[in-house]
Design an enzyme around this catalytic site. Sequence first.
Site, PDB file in Angstrom:
ATOM      1  N   ARG A  56      48.364  42.901  46.904  1.00  0.00           N
ATOM      2  CA  ARG A  56      47.966  43.998  47.289  1.00  0.00           C
ATOM      3  C   ARG A  56      48.285  44.202  48.512  1.00  0.00           C
ATOM      4  O   ARG A  56      48.226  43.216  49.454  1.00  0.00           O
ATOM      5  CB  ARG A  56      46.637  44.587  46.797  1.00  0.00           C
ATOM      6  CG  ARG A  56      45.703  43.990  46.518  1.00  0.00           C
ATOM      7  CD  ARG A  56      44.099  44.817  45.916  1.00  0.00           C
ATOM      8  NE  ARG A  56      43.394  43.087  46.616  1.00  0.00           N
ATOM      9  CZ  ARG A  56      42.948  43.362  47.479  1.00  0.00           C
ATOM     10  NH1 ARG A  56      43.239  44.427  48.482  1.00  0.00           N
ATOM     11  NH2 ARG A  56      42.455  42.068  47.852  1.00  0.00           N
ATOM     12  N   LYS A 198      43.172  48.995  41.453  1.00  0.00           N
ATOM     13  CA  LYS A 198      41.592  49.248  42.992  1.00  0.00           C
ATOM     14  C   LYS A 198      41.434  49.920  43.726  1.00  0.00           C
ATOM     15  O   LYS A 198      40.762  50.201  44.230  1.00  0.00           O
ATOM     16  CB  LYS A 198      42.557  47.601  43.251  1.00  0.00           C
ATOM     17  CG  LYS A 198      42.842  45.939  42.824  1.00  0.00           C
ATOM     18  CD  LYS A 198      40.958  45.868  42.697  1.00  0.00           C
ATOM     19  CE  LYS A 198      41.148  44.501  41.874  1.00  0.00           C
ATOM     20  NZ  LYS A 198      39.606  44.573  41.441  1.00  0.00           N
ATOM     21  N   HIS A 217      31.998  44.348  41.112  1.00  0.00           N
ATOM     22  CA  HIS A 217      33.034  43.777  40.665  1.00  0.00           C
ATOM     23  C   HIS A 217      32.289  42.452  40.112  1.00  0.00           C
ATOM     24  O   HIS A 217      32.684  41.996  40.556  1.00  0.00           O
ATOM     25  CB  HIS A 217      33.801  43.479  42.118  1.00  0.00           C
ATOM     26  CG  HIS A 217      34.937  42.667  42.099  1.00  0.00           C
ATOM     27  ND1 HIS A 217      35.651  42.014  42.852  1.00  0.00           N
ATOM     28  CD2 HIS A 217      35.893  42.704  40.715  1.00  0.00           C
ATOM     29  CE1 HIS A 217      36.976  41.762  42.245  1.00  0.00           C
ATOM     30  NE2 HIS A 217      36.922  41.546  42.068  1.00  0.00           N
ATOM     31  N   SER A 235      37.491  34.603  43.193  1.00  0.00           N
ATOM     32  CA  SER A 235      39.022  33.953  42.257  1.00  0.00           C
ATOM     33  C   SER A 235      38.604  32.010  42.307  1.00  0.00           C
ATOM     34  O   SER A 235      38.136  31.577  43.566  1.00  0.00           O
ATOM     35  CB  SER A 235      40.201  34.466  42.610  1.00  0.00           C
ATOM     36  OG  SER A 235      41.334  33.820  42.236  1.00  0.00           O
ATOM     37  N   LYS A 239      35.196  32.866  36.798  1.00  0.00           N
ATOM     38  CA  LYS A 239      34.686  33.810  35.623  1.00  0.00           C
ATOM     39  C   LYS A 239      34.695  34.440  34.224  1.00  0.00           C
ATOM     40  O   LYS A 239      34.105  35.271  33.958  1.00  0.00           O
ATOM     41  CB  LYS A 239      34.860  35.694  36.986  1.00  0.00           C
ATOM     42  CG  LYS A 239      34.110  36.617  36.755  1.00  0.00           C
ATOM     43  CD  LYS A 239      33.582  37.405  37.662  1.00  0.00           C
ATOM     44  CE  LYS A 239      35.400  37.663  38.664  1.00  0.00           C
ATOM     45  NZ  LYS A 239      35.804  39.391  38.088  1.00  0.00           N
ATOM     46  N   THR A 240      36.385  35.202  34.577  1.00  0.00           N
ATOM     47  CA  THR A 240      36.064  35.550  33.407  1.00  0.00           C
ATOM     48  C   THR A 240      37.000  33.923  32.212  1.00  0.00           C
ATOM     49  O   THR A 240      36.755  34.534  31.204  1.00  0.00           O
ATOM     50  CB  THR A 240      38.530  35.181  33.504  1.00  0.00           C
ATOM     51  OG1 THR A 240      38.992  36.003  34.156  1.00  0.00           O
ATOM     52  CG2 THR A 240      38.736  35.549  32.252  1.00  0.00           C
ATOM     53  N   ASP A 254      36.354  42.850  34.623  1.00  0.00           N
ATOM     54  CA  ASP A 254      36.082  43.295  36.069  1.00  0.00           C
ATOM     55  C   ASP A 254      35.379  44.287  36.823  1.00  0.00           C
ATOM     56  O   ASP A 254      34.855  43.747  37.875  1.00  0.00           O
ATOM     57  CB  ASP A 254      38.022  43.335  36.636  1.00  0.00           C
ATOM     58  CG  ASP A 254      38.304  43.078  37.895  1.00  0.00           C
ATOM     59  OD1 ASP A 254      37.865  42.065  38.302  1.00  0.00           O
ATOM     60  OD2 ASP A 254      38.754  43.422  38.054  1.00  0.00           O
ATOM     61  N   ARG A 319      50.573  37.985  36.562  1.00  0.00           N
ATOM     62  CA  ARG A 319      49.548  39.273  36.151  1.00  0.00           C
ATOM     63  C   ARG A 319      50.012  39.612  34.443  1.00  0.00           C
ATOM     64  O   ARG A 319      51.270  39.480  34.306  1.00  0.00           O
ATOM     65  CB  ARG A 319      49.196  40.424  36.741  1.00  0.00           C
ATOM     66  CG  ARG A 319      48.467  39.963  38.421  1.00  0.00           C
ATOM     67  CD  ARG A 319      46.975  39.499  37.613  1.00  0.00           C
ATOM     68  NE  ARG A 319      46.591  39.529  39.229  1.00  0.00           N
ATOM     69  CZ  ARG A 319      45.169  39.374  39.511  1.00  0.00           C
ATOM     70  NH1 ARG A 319      44.144  39.725  38.182  1.00  0.00           N
ATOM     71  NH2 ARG A 319      44.397  39.059  40.228  1.00  0.00           N
TER      72      ARG A 319
END
Length: 528
Positions: A56, A198, A217, A235, A239-240, A254, A319
């Site tokens: 980003r 996003k 989020h 990050s 979490k994942t 997400d 990604r």
Amino acid sequence: MNSVDVSINLKELLSGQNIYTNLSVPGLVEKVLARHEGELTATGAVRATTGKYTGRSPKDKFIVEEESVKDKIAWGSINQPISVEVFDKLYNKVLQYLKDKDELFVFKGFAGADEKYRLPIQVINEYAWHNLFAHQLFIRPTENELTSHEAQFTVISAPNFKADPAVDGTQSETFIIVSFERRIVLIGGTEYAGEMKKSIFSVMNYLLPENGILPMHCSANVGAEGDVALFFGLSGTGKTTLSADPNRRLIGDDEHGWSNTGVFNVEGGCYAKCINLSREKEPQIFDAIRFGSVLENVILNDQTRQPDYDDNSLTENTRAAYPIQAIDNIVDPSVAGHPNTIIFLTADAFGVLPPISKLTKEQAMYHFLSGYTSKLAGTERGITSPQATFSTCFGSPFLPLPATVYAEMLGKKIDEHSVEVYLVNTGWTGGEYGVGSRMKLSYTRAMVQAALEGELTNVETTKGAYFGFDIPLHVPGVPDEVLLPAQTWEDKEAYAQKATELANKFKENFNKFTDVSEEIRTLGGPTV
């Protein structure tokens, strides 16, 4: 206000003979290959590269300073204002640029899995692979829904249109501009597909609170008994990994909304990091990367076209985009009831925070606003020791409204639904990074499982000395001595110094929240 009627221009653009609307996945893949935008990999996924922008561009993101929103937005370095006049001129330039293209690709679909609150959107793309990305990341309409679809927000992405800052009023050649009155997101000068995802999340973070819905989020899953869990974390916090539980069904990975009836996924797909991906570590993600998926900046073997997920020569931020239906164990549609448990994840490289703590509502609001984790030595140039990192509400780049709006909504919902909230430290134990060791994943999984199954609701606890947490003294499958961080350090004085240092960092960061109640500040934060 000397503005133009942009709806006429948009209608003209979409009435051309060069428009392909809601092409099928095979149709889009064919276009990607025919236009030489990407390659077909051995897994069947399409691989594309994004040039010099592999992530980003937060300094190039703007919100149009319009009358209806200017008193609501939290203006600053994240939400930078841009004038209506500048937007209109740039908008017309982009539309004229796109009008001359041989082919344009349009996706019509939705953001928000709950039909009561979903936002009809359309995404207009210069690239076929960007349109394939949009097809997989947003919610795809049925044939009946497509016939009556009327977009309430439009994303226009023109990667090869580069702004001239001196003429166009931008910071650089790149721009991501949201106009809430025009209901348009204008993107140019960057090929990074994540800007589309996003930007719509940022839009939802503005629109959903108007309907009493908390945008979040986070990832979310549901157990066999219908019990819902939310996982917040920046990050590298796990979490994942922790939300992908074979015994629980995934709601989403997400972005979610929390309404008066429960939680729902904002998206229809997943945008997973690929660096060092393996089937052993993350089988669900690994196996989801197949025909129709999009790989971004992943290196391929020249001969076999096999992805090399360990190769970071283009970027660490490799990604994969794929529909959530590529995951076996999901809730479909992605809607569930109210959360029973909220997990805040942090990877504390200072080795100070307990591996699991029970939070009061005030502590939950404090740590939601703080959004703490830490960067490690070596992850960025110039970082030689752990650095505290704070991202408000675990998603500060995507919050148009003041952070306290979201925190107050969270506190209210915790009260209304008697939600248990835990802070789980997946970081270091026995010392800071370089001295101690990373918390064993098996211990973290056991703690999370105990929290989700209600085994910690009435467990014996002790009060933490530096943050006032209630720390469980016993967790099934975890040695008792691991639960109290000070006991895991050989040098107790060093622990006290490091804990005080971290507590002060929290306080210093929290000073920016001038409109927070004293109750949150005192009952939620550090006690030293």
